[in-house]
Design an enzyme around this catalytic site. Structure first.
Site, PDB file in Angstrom:
ATOM      1  N   SER A 173       5.103  63.300 -20.964  1.00  0.00           N
ATOM      2  CA  SER A 173       5.999  64.112 -21.067  1.00  0.00           C
ATOM      3  C   SER A 173       5.990  65.332 -21.856  1.00  0.00           C
ATOM      4  O   SER A 173       6.777  66.297 -21.721  1.00  0.00           O
ATOM      5  CB  SER A 173       7.405  63.261 -21.844  1.00  0.00           C
ATOM      6  N   HIS A 201       8.433  61.065 -15.114  1.00  0.00           N
ATOM      7  CA  HIS A 201       8.564  62.394 -14.713  1.00  0.00           C
ATOM      8  C   HIS A 201       7.690  62.721 -13.472  1.00  0.00           C
ATOM      9  O   HIS A 201       7.542  63.843 -13.201  1.00  0.00           O
ATOM     10  CB  HIS A 201       7.747  63.108 -15.875  1.00  0.00           C
ATOM     11  N   LYS A 232      16.196  62.410 -14.272  1.00  0.00           N
ATOM     12  CA  LYS A 232      15.093  63.391 -14.173  1.00  0.00           C
ATOM     13  C   LYS A 232      15.293  64.112 -12.847  1.00  0.00           C
ATOM     14  O   LYS A 232      16.294  64.838 -12.690  1.00  0.00           O
ATOM     15  CB  LYS A 232      14.113  63.024 -14.731  1.00  0.00           C
TER      16      LYS A 232
END
Length: 390
Positions: A173, A201, A232
């Site tokens: 991240s 992610h 996300k």
């Protein structure tokens, strides 16, 4: 006792401020997010009106809240449908919803590990993975970031009895680099270890169908425990764990953050189902994002900016010094641009950075504004240090 607590709070606040680590929240308005280069809305779905409408419809049908935990009366048809879709996306037999990614990691590690479990984690893993192993009381070691040789040495030295778990982020991240999933899987298999990957992610961004850096390519045999988040690239909220039916049943029985938490609001689940449909129907979002990443990296190199090696939407500019990072972030804010100003202890000392994140919702004009502002930061810094010509 009251004075002792007041003194404690004041002392910790003073230390945090003096060290330059004081954190502040930004209160944002509904219409000021387009030049936000700090968020994780990689596909631009968080503000898509179709997700908002799906969420409203879900709330109207099922109610605003889950009302109870999944194991009491909070597991609704919309939750069941979402779990099935997430299992299909990742190529696993089953999936289990959690309210947050942090809870998914804590719950999974707490349910799988105990003091007899050996856990080996990448040094740059997310805090939730580190905390999960610690709270489980597992014997935990951290291998050098991305260093399969170091992991191999640690596994080879470990006693052969008992359960062993290797844990890694999929996309890291703060650095934006992608783990070597195939290498981690092969190394784990040689030592009889399970591999757990948090693909928070990567999900929605990487892979041929947005199934992440693990997904269908690295099946359940290679990665038995797969974690993903929904807040996300998918633009909603919550998280899930995907794996075998026996793994999911184990988590239902023993993952305390799942057992003792009210179910996810049904409107959020409905919005996520819509996001999954758009992920499949609109692959141009991922294409657009890849184009923006390539252009940013090309032009940032031309400006001489200190880019990290990342091909993902996370594009760190490592400036080194925390004060320097805060100056650059403030100068960018003056131009109406928000970026992440990341300092220790989130990153190691000397690795402070601007964490720039790109989204398919960014326009070419947005990227122009960002690059112009970064060039201005360099010029202002040079002028302040006396490097600019008179």
């Amino acid at each position: 006792m009251q004075n002792a607590w007041s003194s404690y709070l004041a002392e910790r606040a003073a230390i945090q401020r003096h060290s330059g680590r004081w954190r502040r929240r930004r209160t944002r308005c509904a219409g000021d997010g387009r030049r936000d280069f700090a968020g994780n809305d990689y596909l631009g779905l968080a503000r898509d009106p179709r997700l908002a409408e799906a969420q409203a419809q879900g709330a109207r049908r099922f109610g605003a809240g889950g009302r109870a935990s999944h194991l009491v009366s909070g597991h609704l048809a919309v939750h069941e449908a979402l779990e099935q879709q997430l299992a299909a996306l990742t190529g696993r037999p089953a999936a289990l919803l959690f309210s947050t990614g942090y809870m998914a990691n804590l719950g999974t590690l707490q349910a799988l590990c105990d003091p007899d479990t050996r856990v080996f984690q990448d040094r740059l893993n997310h805090a939730s993975l580190i905390d999960g192993a610690r709270l489980a009381g597992a014997r935990s070691r951290r291998f050098h970031h991305g260093d399969l040789g170091d992991l191999e040495r640690l596994l080879a030295r470990a006693p052969g009895d008992g359960r062993t778990l290797v844990v890694s982020d999929g996309v890291f991240s703060m650095d934006g680099d992608v783990a070597d999933i195939a290498g981690l899987a092969a190394t784990s298999a040689r030592h009889g270890a399970w591999l757990m990957v948090d693909d928070a992610h990567g999900l929605g961004v990487l892979g041929e169908a947005g199934d992440g850096c693990v997904g269908r390519v690295h099946g359940i045999e290679r990665v038995p425990v797969l974690v993903g988040t929904l807040g996300k690239a998918l633009g909603s909220a919550g998280a899930f764990v995907a794996g075998s039916k026996s793994l999911i049943e184990h988590l239902i029985q023993f993952a305390r953050p799942y057992v003792y938490t009210t179910a996810q609001p049904p409107g959020v689940a409905a919005a996520t189902l819509k996001a999954l449909a758009l992920l499949e129907a609109e692959p141009d979002r991922r294409t657009r994002l890849a184009t923006l990443i390539a252009r940013f990296r090309r032009e940032a190199r031309t400006l001489g900016l200190p880019l990290a090696a990342s091909s993902t939407p996370i594009q760190p500019l490592v400036l080194g010094d925390s004060q320097r990072v805060m100056h650059w972030a403030a100068w960018l804010a003056e131009r109406g641009i928000t970026v992440g100003a990341i300092r220790e202890p989130t990153v190691p000392r000397g690795q402070a950075r601007l964490r720039i994140t790109l989204s398919a919702a960014h326009t070419d004009a947005d990227l122009d504004a960002l690059l112009d502002a970064l060039a201005d930061c360099r010029a202002r810094e040079a002028l302040a240090s006396g490097e600019a010509s008179p």
